[in-house]
Each structure stands twice: as structure tokens, then as C-alpha cells.
Motif scaffolding. Structure first.
Motif, mmCIF file in Angstrom:
data_model
loop_
_atom_site.group_PDB
_atom_site.id
_atom_site.type_symbol
_atom_site.label_atom_id
_atom_site.label_comp_id
_atom_site.label_asym_id
_atom_site.label_seq_id
_atom_site.Cartn_x
_atom_site.Cartn_y
_atom_site.Cartn_z
ATOM 1 N N LEU A 41 9.042 -18.228 6.973
ATOM 2 C CA LEU A 41 10.401 -17.698 7.126
ATOM 3 C C LEU A 41 10.412 -16.522 8.095
ATOM 4 N N PRO A 42 11.556 -16.281 8.775
ATOM 5 C CA PRO A 42 11.644 -15.092 9.635
ATOM 6 C C PRO A 42 11.500 -13.829 8.781
ATOM 7 N N PRO A 43 10.962 -12.756 9.374
ATOM 8 C CA PRO A 43 10.703 -11.534 8.585
ATOM 9 C C PRO A 43 11.925 -10.982 7.872
ATOM 10 N N THR A 44 13.118 -11.168 8.444
ATOM 11 C CA THR A 44 14.317 -10.584 7.838
ATOM 12 C C THR A 44 14.663 -11.213 6.495
ATOM 13 N N ILE A 45 14.313 -12.494 6.298
ATOM 14 C CA ILE A 45 14.662 -13.107 5.015
ATOM 15 C C ILE A 45 13.440 -13.387 4.147
ATOM 16 N N ARG A 46 12.285 -13.004 4.638
ATOM 17 C CA ARG A 46 11.067 -13.214 3.841
ATOM 18 C C ARG A 46 11.088 -12.290 2.616
ATOM 19 N N GLU A 47 10.578 -12.770 1.497
ATOM 20 C CA GLU A 47 10.548 -11.917 0.310
ATOM 21 C C GLU A 47 9.572 -10.761 0.556
ATOM 22 N N LYS A 48 9.936 -9.582 0.061
ATOM 23 C CA LYS A 48 9.030 -8.435 0.232
ATOM 24 C C LYS A 48 7.911 -8.535 -0.788
ATOM 25 N N ARG A 49 6.719 -8.195 -0.364
ATOM 26 C CA ARG A 49 5.531 -8.335 -1.207
ATOM 27 C C ARG A 49 4.821 -6.999 -1.384
ATOM 28 N N ARG A 50 4.055 -6.933 -2.439
ATOM 29 C CA ARG A 50 3.149 -5.804 -2.607
ATOM 30 C C ARG A 50 1.771 -6.368 -2.922
ATOM 31 N N TYR A 51 0.748 -5.606 -2.543
ATOM 32 C CA TYR A 51 -0.624 -6.086 -2.723
ATOM 33 C C TYR A 51 -1.372 -5.138 -3.656
ATOM 34 N N ILE A 52 -1.861 -5.694 -4.754
ATOM 35 C CA ILE A 52 -2.564 -4.879 -5.747
ATOM 36 C C ILE A 52 -4.064 -5.055 -5.524
ATOM 37 N N ALA A 53 -4.720 -3.959 -5.137
ATOM 38 C CA ALA A 53 -6.180 -4.017 -4.974
ATOM 39 C C ALA A 53 -6.817 -3.648 -6.317
ATOM 40 N N TYR A 54 -7.831 -4.395 -6.724
ATOM 41 C CA TYR A 54 -8.417 -4.152 -8.045
ATOM 42 C C TYR A 54 -9.929 -4.278 -7.979
ATOM 43 N N GLU A 55 -10.570 -3.753 -9.007
ATOM 44 C CA GLU A 55 -11.993 -4.057 -9.184
ATOM 45 C C GLU A 55 -12.203 -4.482 -10.633
#
Lengths: 220, 115
Positions: free
Chosen positions: B6-20
Motif C-alpha cells: 500500500l502507499p505510505p499514506t494509507i499503510r497501517e502505522k506499526r511499532r516494533y518491539i525489540a525483546y530478549e
């Protein structure tokens, strides 16, 4: 008036006869049901006075040319022409073909939602409605259900973004799969549509499709 | 053919969880995925799981350091954190997942937390 345009009776893959389904649908307060037959089988369905029986034909194809060819053949013989979604090429061909009325369950059997912005825009331009299938929700479970809901939510978001039509259907293969119109709408509501628009997915949108096609078939 | 991105304007916003992962034995990628998804499902149900949009990124999992990245919807970061933190077992091994941080891009998560 609430419509459920995706109902399989014993003339296709369903368990119950059209009359049994019609009686049950009437009890649930539905104004009309669409009895689906698979292309190329054509069976005459008796109309009833108490409930509107809509003659729907489902095209099940493996490629885009097959969809277009079947659509040309079936358009004059169906009140509502549907495409069995799932394959991306088929989904896109359905969205780009103005003879198609409904693209059913585009996310079926996929890891992704089966639609992108190109399909959603084409669906708007060609007046193709995207279906939310209630049976998929009711019969799936576990992680698969979570991913399926996510894909449906994404399709709803795309349709909202490009103003494409959405309809909610039960996709029932037996009378026990049928739901009342207002209850089916709750799926669209839960997936991010406003309540009014969610109710339209079961009432004014399918009603408009049926009315428009009947007008064309009657030559008006 | 697959759907286009999808184009960036309608792409869902994401977050990235870094873990150990902290555990006695070695934990594989699949064990963590299963543990996190099961935890999210038991906490929030199928519908909650679908809202979170959890995705464990396979090629960023470092099996030596037992660190990795989980993608989630930006509107459900707290729920995703809770689901990740609630994991007690991964596969057959007792384990706990320590969240290193939440970022807006994979690149940031790699630079800040996985190196």
C-alpha cells in the motif's frame, strides 16, 4: 429491508431447500435472500410473495480471463453476479470488471487480505461490492480466526479509504448459518465501520444492487 | 501474484518491539512465536489478537543472543507489550521475555537494541 445475498441452498452446495431457507429467513426478519448457484449451472428458482428471492450466480475461476469470460456469459442470466475470491488475480479481475456485482471473501485461504489499493480503487470505479462473510467468522477458531479478522479489518479500511461498497452476507450452507440483518451488520461495525454505514452493508447496499440489476434485466 | 504494497499514506502505522528471551535452555524462533500468540489470545481473545496485528519477524531473530523483533499495530502497543511480557513458557522451557524497547522502524530497533 435487510438482504442476505449469499445463501447456498440444496441446488448448489447447501443442505436445505430454498423453501426451508426462505421460511427461516422470514422468521429472522430478512426481507430478501440471494440463492447462489455456481457457474455454469443454471437452475430456475421459484419466486415467493412473502420474501424476495434473488437469483445469484457465483463464478469460481482460477484466472482473470476465466472471470471475464464467465461474466460475459452469465451477466444476462443473473440478478446478482458474484465472484468466489481468494486468488489475488481473480480478486483483481473481479474488481476491474464492471459486470461483477460482488467479490466474495477476497481473504479466503490467504495469509494477506487479498486486496490492495489498486483493487479497492477499481472496485469503487466499477461499482463492485466487497463481501464480509459471516460464516468465515463463525466457523473459524483460534489463531486462524485472529488473522482472518485482521485481514477483514484491512479490507474494510481499504474500502473506507477508497469509498468502495461493502456488503455483509452470511455465506450460509444451512438454515442454521442464517442471521438476522441487524446481527450480521455487527461484523462490519466491529471491524471499524460506523453503525449507520454498517447497517447499510446489509440493507441499502444489497437492495440497490438488486434494484439496479432488475431494472437492467427488465430493460428499463 | 500477491497484492501490491500500500502507499505510505494509507499503510497501517506499526511499532516494533525489540525483546530478549531469558531462559535456561535454547529457545527457537517458532517457540517464541507460539508462546506470544497464545499469550495474546488468552489475554485478549481472537478479536483482540486481530487488532494487535502481531508479527514475529523471522529473519531478525538472533538465536545466539536470543533477541528479536515483534511487529504490532501502533494503536495496540501496550496490549502487545502486556502479551509479550505475560509469557512464562516457550516450548518446553521456562522463559521470560524482557522488552528492550519500542521503536517506529525496524532500522532503529536493530541499531538501538539488537547490536
Amino acid at each position: 429491508m435487510f438482504y442476505d445475498l449469499h445463501v447456498h441452498s440444496s441446488i448448489s452446495t447447501g443442505e436445505d431447500t430454498t423453501d426451508e431457507l426462505a421460511e427461516f429467513a422470514k422468521k429472522l426478519g430478512l426481507g430478501g435472500i440471494g440463492i447462489v448457484k455456481h457457474h455454469p449451472d443454471i437452475v430456475h428458482i421459484e419466486k415467493r410473495n412473502d420474501i424476495d428471492i434473488v437469483n445469484c450466480v457465483m463464478i469460481k475461476a482460477d484466472s482473470a480471463p476465466e472471470v471475464n469470460e464467465a461474466a460475459k456469459k452469465m451477466r444476462r442470466r443473473a440478478e446478482v453476479l458474484m465472484v468466489h475470491g481468494g486468488n489475488y488475480d481473480v480478486n483483481r479481475a473481479a474488481c476491474e470488471n464492471s459486470m461483477i456485482d460482488v467479490l466474495c471473501h477476497p481473504e479466503l485461504g490467504r495469509k494477506d487480505s487479498g486486496l490492495d489499493h489498486i483493487c479497492a480503487r477499481a472496485a469503487k470505479e466499477n461499482d463492485v461490492a466487497i463481501e464480509l462473510n459471516f460464516r468465515q467468522l463463525a466457523e473459524s477458531y483460534g489463531t486462524h480466526r485472529g488473522y482472518m479478522l485482521r485481514n477483514m479489518r484491512r479490507n474494510v479500511m481499504l474500502c473506507k479509504e477508497y469509498d468502495a461498497k461493502i456488503i455483509t452476507c452470511s455465506g450460509s450452507v444451512s438454515k442454521w448459518n442464517l442471521r438476522s440483518g441487524r446481527d450480521m451488520c455487527s461484523l462490519a461495525g466491529a471491524l471499524g465501520m460506523e453503525t449507520g454505514k454498517a447497517i447499510d452493508t446489509c440493507s441499502s447496499v444489497p437492495e440497490e444492487i438488486v434494484r439496479r440489476n432488475r431494472g437492467k434485466l427488465n430493460g428499463s | 501474484m500477491d497484492p501490491k504494497m500500500l502507499p505510505p499514506t494509507i499503510r497501517e502505522k506499526r511499532r516494533y518491539i525489540a525483546y530478549e528471551v531469558i531462559s535456561d535452555g535454547k529457545i527457537e524462533y517458532g517457540d517464541i512465536t507460539e508462546a506470544v500468540v497464545n499469550s495474546a489470545q488468552s489475554l485478549f481473545g481472537d478479536f483482540g489478537l486481530s487488532e494487535m496485528g502481531l508479527w514475529h519477524i523471522m529473519n531478525l531473530y538472533d538465536s545466539e543472543k536470543q533477541r528479536g523483533i515483534i511487529k504490532c499495530a501502533h494503536s495496540a502497543v501496550e496490549k502487545a507489550r502486556l502479551a509479550v511480557t505475560a509469557v512464562q513458557m516457550a516450548g518446553e522451557t521456562k522463559a521470560t521475555i524482557n522488552i528492550l524497547g519500542v521503536t517506529g522502524t525496524i532500522k532503529n530497533a536493530q541499531q538501538k537494541h539488537l547490536k
